[in-house]
Design a protein around this motif. Structure first.
Motif, PDB file in Angstrom:
ATOM      1  N   ARG A  37       0.849  -1.213   0.000  1.00  0.00           N
ATOM      2  CA  ARG A  37       0.000   0.000   0.000  1.00  0.00           C
ATOM      3  C   ARG A  37       0.875   1.251   0.000  1.00  0.00           C
ATOM      4  N   ASP A  38       1.996   1.206   0.747  1.00  0.00           N
ATOM      5  CA  ASP A  38       2.916   2.361   0.748  1.00  0.00           C
ATOM      6  C   ASP A  38       3.377   2.644  -0.674  1.00  0.00           C
ATOM      7  N   ALA A  39       3.781   1.559  -1.375  1.00  0.00           N
ATOM      8  CA  ALA A  39       4.338   1.730  -2.724  1.00  0.00           C
ATOM      9  C   ALA A  39       3.304   2.369  -3.650  1.00  0.00           C
ATOM     10  N   TRP A  40       2.039   1.916  -3.541  1.00  0.00           N
ATOM     11  CA  TRP A  40       1.011   2.484  -4.437  1.00  0.00           C
ATOM     12  C   TRP A  40       0.706   3.919  -4.082  1.00  0.00           C
ATOM     13  N   ASN A  41       0.719   4.223  -2.799  1.00  0.00           N
ATOM     14  CA  ASN A  41       0.444   5.596  -2.356  1.00  0.00           C
ATOM     15  C   ASN A  41       1.547   6.537  -2.851  1.00  0.00           C
ATOM     16  N   LEU A  42       2.777   6.094  -2.624  1.00  0.00           N
ATOM     17  CA  LEU A  42       3.928   6.944  -2.969  1.00  0.00           C
ATOM     18  C   LEU A  42       4.079   7.091  -4.474  1.00  0.00           C
ATOM     19  N   ALA A  43       3.794   6.041  -5.216  1.00  0.00           N
ATOM     20  CA  ALA A  43       4.049   6.067  -6.667  1.00  0.00           C
ATOM     21  C   ALA A  43       3.218   7.153  -7.355  1.00  0.00           C
ATOM     22  N   TRP A  44       1.934   7.277  -7.002  1.00  0.00           N
ATOM     23  CA  TRP A  44       1.147   8.280  -7.734  1.00  0.00           C
ATOM     24  C   TRP A  44       1.540   9.696  -7.322  1.00  0.00           C
ATOM     25  N   LYS A  45       2.014   9.835  -6.087  1.00  0.00           N
ATOM     26  CA  LYS A  45       2.429  11.170  -5.641  1.00  0.00           C
ATOM     27  C   LYS A  45       3.762  11.560  -6.271  1.00  0.00           C
ATOM     28  N   LEU A  46       4.698  10.617  -6.306  1.00  0.00           N
ATOM     29  CA  LEU A  46       5.997  10.915  -6.945  1.00  0.00           C
ATOM     30  C   LEU A  46       5.788  11.230  -8.429  1.00  0.00           C
ATOM     31  N   ASP A  47       4.862  10.513  -9.070  1.00  0.00           N
ATOM     32  CA  ASP A  47       4.574  10.767 -10.485  1.00  0.00           C
ATOM     33  C   ASP A  47       4.130  12.222 -10.677  1.00  0.00           C
ATOM     34  N   LEU A  48       3.218  12.683  -9.824  1.00  0.00           N
ATOM     35  CA  LEU A  48       2.725  14.065  -9.955  1.00  0.00           C
ATOM     36  C   LEU A  48       3.843  15.076  -9.740  1.00  0.00           C
ATOM     37  N   VAL A  49       4.719  14.775  -8.788  1.00  0.00           N
ATOM     38  CA  VAL A  49       5.808  15.706  -8.479  1.00  0.00           C
ATOM     39  C   VAL A  49       6.854  15.688  -9.600  1.00  0.00           C
ATOM     40  N   LEU A  50       7.196  14.510 -10.076  1.00  0.00           N
ATOM     41  CA  LEU A  50       8.232  14.417 -11.116  1.00  0.00           C
ATOM     42  C   LEU A  50       7.762  15.038 -12.431  1.00  0.00           C
ATOM     43  N   ARG A  51       6.446  15.096 -12.629  1.00  0.00           N
ATOM     44  CA  ARG A  51       5.927  15.734 -13.843  1.00  0.00           C
ATOM     45  C   ARG A  51       5.598  17.200 -13.602  1.00  0.00           C
ATOM     46  N   ASN A  52       5.979  17.715 -12.423  1.00  0.00           N
ATOM     47  CA  ASN A  52       5.704  19.111 -12.076  1.00  0.00           C
ATOM     48  C   ASN A  52       4.226  19.449 -12.027  1.00  0.00           C
ATOM     49  N   ILE A  53       3.384  18.443 -11.891  1.00  0.00           N
ATOM     50  CA  ILE A  53       1.951  18.709 -11.775  1.00  0.00           C
ATOM     51  C   ILE A  53       1.649  19.197 -10.358  1.00  0.00           C
ATOM     52  N   SER A  54       2.349  18.591  -9.411  1.00  0.00           N
ATOM     53  CA  SER A  54       2.131  18.954  -8.008  1.00  0.00           C
ATOM     54  C   SER A  54       3.419  19.489  -7.410  1.00  0.00           C
ATOM     55  N   HIS A  55       3.253  20.419  -6.479  1.00  0.00           N
ATOM     56  CA  HIS A  55       4.390  20.860  -5.664  1.00  0.00           C
ATOM     57  C   HIS A  55       4.784  19.671  -4.789  1.00  0.00           C
ATOM     58  N   ASP A  56       6.052  19.577  -4.431  1.00  0.00           N
ATOM     59  CA  ASP A  56       6.428  18.365  -3.680  1.00  0.00           C
ATOM     60  C   ASP A  56       5.890  18.331  -2.249  1.00  0.00           C
ATOM     61  N   ARG A  57       5.146  19.380  -1.857  1.00  0.00           N
ATOM     62  CA  ARG A  57       4.464  19.332  -0.550  1.00  0.00           C
ATOM     63  C   ARG A  57       3.479  18.153  -0.493  1.00  0.00           C
ATOM     64  N   ILE A  58       3.021  17.718  -1.663  1.00  0.00           N
ATOM     65  CA  ILE A  58       2.068  16.596  -1.662  1.00  0.00           C
ATOM     66  C   ILE A  58       2.697  15.345  -1.044  1.00  0.00           C
ATOM     67  N   LEU A  59       4.020  15.279  -1.078  1.00  0.00           N
ATOM     68  CA  LEU A  59       4.693  14.096  -0.514  1.00  0.00           C
ATOM     69  C   LEU A  59       4.525  14.024   1.007  1.00  0.00           C
ATOM     70  N   ASP A  60       4.206  15.184   1.616  1.00  0.00           N
ATOM     71  CA  ASP A  60       3.962  15.133   3.066  1.00  0.00           C
ATOM     72  C   ASP A  60       2.713  14.318   3.388  1.00  0.00           C
ATOM     73  N   SER A  61       1.794  14.253   2.429  1.00  0.00           N
ATOM     74  CA  SER A  61       0.568  13.488   2.692  1.00  0.00           C
ATOM     75  C   SER A  61       0.849  11.983   2.733  1.00  0.00           C
ATOM     76  N   TYR A  62       2.039  11.589   2.284  1.00  0.00           N
ATOM     77  CA  TYR A  62       2.388  10.156   2.313  1.00  0.00           C
ATOM     78  C   TYR A  62       2.382   9.633   3.759  1.00  0.00           C
ATOM     79  N   THR A  63       3.126  10.276   4.647  1.00  0.00           N
ATOM     80  CA  THR A  63       3.131   9.833   6.058  1.00  0.00           C
ATOM     81  C   THR A  63       1.756  10.038   6.682  1.00  0.00           C
ATOM     82  N   VAL A  64       1.140  11.182   6.374  1.00  0.00           N
ATOM     83  CA  VAL A  64      -0.151  11.523   6.973  1.00  0.00           C
ATOM     84  C   VAL A  64      -1.194  10.438   6.672  1.00  0.00           C
ATOM     85  N   GLU A  65      -1.163   9.915   5.435  1.00  0.00           N
ATOM     86  CA  GLU A  65      -2.161   8.919   5.049  1.00  0.00           C
ATOM     87  C   GLU A  65      -1.784   7.503   5.492  1.00  0.00           C
TER      88      GLU A  65
END
Ligand SMILES: Cc1cc2nc3c(=O)[nH]c(=O)nc-3n(C[C@H](O)[C@H](O)[C@H](O)COP(=O)(O)OP(=O)(O)OC[C@H]3O[C@@H](n4cnc5c(N)ncnc54)[C@H](O)[C@@H]3O)c2cc1C
Length: 523
Positions: A306-334
């Motif tokens: 579940r960690d891998a699936w959660n992190l993968a979609w967030k890293l994808d958004l960040v690496l494509r500059n769609i999301s600011h990397d603040r979204i990665l903070d939601s990884y631990t939160v979730e």
């Protein structure tokens, strides 16, 4: 200077390999560093649930996922030394994902198929026999220091680094994050066998709560069986962890050298522990590196995936500059509270199983046999993070796993994933969901990789996905809603009672994703 990789991963266990596949399939350059030159052959996990079955089916295909696992139905029983049933945990055959809840498997078989998928992805580079020893975080990258097979030191840079390096991993230690250990620690001998002849065992998976020797009896994947024997006071690991002891303990169960092959025996100390923070800057941890769950509910690896699936979609958004990397903070939160839910559940069960004092065991049995015990609590879900209007009310869909049904579209029939693949899904039971949005919203939804799905009960509606078993119809009707947004990790972002609410939900999603409209696509 461009880093060597988009993401480096330390550790090629199930979690590291799953993350490499998810990112590699998106086209990212991934470097995976694994200290052992070949695959770890010893089985550990033996069961995964329907959520994980959905992941494996999407990654490896239906045929492979069905080949490596054995689906069993029935209850997980606990019996005392006299054979009385203390507890019977019943599951429906299938979970909300439309797949079996109990999938028994052999961990090395799963790792093998994940490896086969991973090796076919050209953008994933696997470095076996490379031990990660350090990392240095810089402003725009992180440098991973490894020692290669010849004992030479090398460095590789990447935009992000993920430690999937197991319980004693170096990445977590170097991150210097707080670590909570519940102090639950019981040592068990794990014995896997392949019987020469397959016999039906009744019950098939159960717990013998005998204070003289708490024992777990379970299938070990197709053609295999497993016993787990708890080490009791006065015994030592040395005398416990050997083949002679394994055969001695198996004998009363009818298995000897004459009728089975002993695949392995190994001693593990079952623990409950987690890191408080799973991200620091460009570095993250996942799987056993971030948390440990005693195996009584078969959830350690499941949580890691579940960690891998959660992190993968967030890293994808960040690496494509769609999301600011603040979204990665939601990884631990979730993920962290979700995992803690499973850990507490497993530890509480473990405390009742690992009883060696006869008086305490008799008292426990009395309570169970009186029927005066709390029902098994619901499984944890996602309670905060990228979610719309979460509430703890059991009828709230947000943060819960979405349902999946069988649909027909364009002449094909299958579970929805089989027809549309993974990604964000906007599903409506009232016309094409895309028609609800303005141009800007559609661009955003396309940027994040959304599928627009109209489920229908009208077989003549060629644009819709015909709801073969009425799964979606019932889901929408029961919950009085028209549309739903599902995240790539299958959790519900939010449910809307009307098309206008659906548009509000999309604007909220945009905000929570820290959306930056200047998207840079992979070359
Ligand atoms: C007896 C037992 C039964 C279990 N049953 C279940 C079950 O039924 N269901 C379930 O879901 N879970 C179960 N688990 C838990 C499950 O096995 C683990 O949670 C899972 O293996 C964790 O996967 P991982 O990829 O995070 O870590 P690991 O599988 O530990 O992989 C970590 C990898 O990192 C590598 N590594 C470590 N340090 C370095 C370094 N410095 N450099 C390079 N590489 C490094 C290691 O060599 C290893 O290959 C069970 C565990 C045990 C012990």
């Amino acid at each position: 200077m461009k880093p060597d990789f988009d993401v480096t991963i330390v550790g090629y266990g199930p979690v590291g390999s799953m993350l490499a596949i998810l990112l590699g399939k998106k086209g990212y350059n991934v470097g995976v560093f694994e200290r052992w030159p070949s695959q770890y052959p010893l089985p550990r996990a033996i069961v995964y649930d329907d959520e994980i079955a959905r992941m494996i089916r999407l990654i490896c295909g239906q045929e492979v996922s069905e080949k490596i696992s054995e689906n069993l139905t029935g209850a997980y029983e606990w019996r005392n030394a006299s054979g009385d049933t203390l507890l019977s945990i019943k599951h429906p055959d299938n979970g909300p994902t439309g797949l079996p809840i109990l999938n028994f498997f052999n961990q090395p078989d799963l790792e093998l198929v994940l490896n086969e998928v991973c090796q076919k992805i050209p953008s994933v580079s696997l470095y076996r026999g490379y031990e990660a020893v350090d990392f240095i975080e810089k402003d725009d990258s992180v440098e991973l220091v490894v020692v290669n097979k010849n004992g030479e030191q090398q460095s590789f840079s990447s935009s992000y680094l993920v430690g999937c390096d197991g319980a004693n991993g170096m990445v977590r230690k170097k991150m210097k994050v707080e670590y909570t250990d519940l102090g639950f620690a019981y040592t068990w001998l794990v014995v896997d066998i392949i019987p020469h002849e397959q016999k039906k065992m009744e019950p098939s998976f159960w717990q013998l709560c005998d204070p003289k020797r708490p024992t777990t009896i379970v299938p070990g994947g197709p053609g295999r069986r497993r016993w787990e024997f708890m080490m009791t006071p006065g015994e030592t690991v040395e005398e416990f962890n050997n083949e002679k002891t394994a055969w001695k303990l198996l004998k009363p169960w009818g298995y000897t050298k004459e009728n089975c092959q002993l695949v392995r025996h190994a001693v593990y100390t079952f623990r409950g522990a987690w890191a408080e923070n799973w991200r620091k800057g460009r570095v993250m941890i996942a799987g056993d590196a971030a948390h440990l769950t005693p195996p009584f509910i078969g959830q350690g690896m499941c949580s890691g995936l579940r960690d891998a699936w959660n992190l993968a979609w967030k890293l994808d958004l960040v690496l494509r500059n769609i999301s600011h990397d603040r979204i990665l903070d939601s990884y631990t939160v979730e993920r962290n509270p979700n995992v803690q839910g499973y850990i507490h559940m497993a530890v509480e069960l473990g405390k009742m199983i690992c009883v060696t004092d006869p008086v305490e065991a008799a008292n426990r049995d009395k309570v169970f046999l009186s029927g005066n015990v709390e029902p098994f609590p619901p499984l944890p879900h996602v309670t905060s993070g990228v979610l719309y209007n979460y509430s703890e009310q059991p009828d709230c869909l947000t943060g819960r796993l979405s349902v999946q049904g069988i649909v027909k579209h364009d002449g094909k029939v299958g579970l929805l994933d089989d027809l549309v693949g993974s990604g964000w899904a906007i599903i409506s039971a009232n016309g094409d969901p895309e028609s609800a949005f303005n141009k800007e919203q559609i661009k955003f939804l396309e940027d994040i990789g959304s599928h627009f799905i109209e489920v229908t009960t009208d077989i003549s509606n060629k644009n819709g996905y015909y709801d073969m078993e009425g799964t979606y119809q019932e889901y929408f009707k029961q919950n009085q809603m028209e549309a739903i947004i599902i995240r790539p990790d299958f959790y519900v972002f939010g449910a809307a009672a009307s098309k206008s609410e659906l548009t509000i939900m999309v604007d909220e999603l945009k905000k929570q994703m820290h959306y930056q409209s200047a998207v840079s696509f992979l070359s």
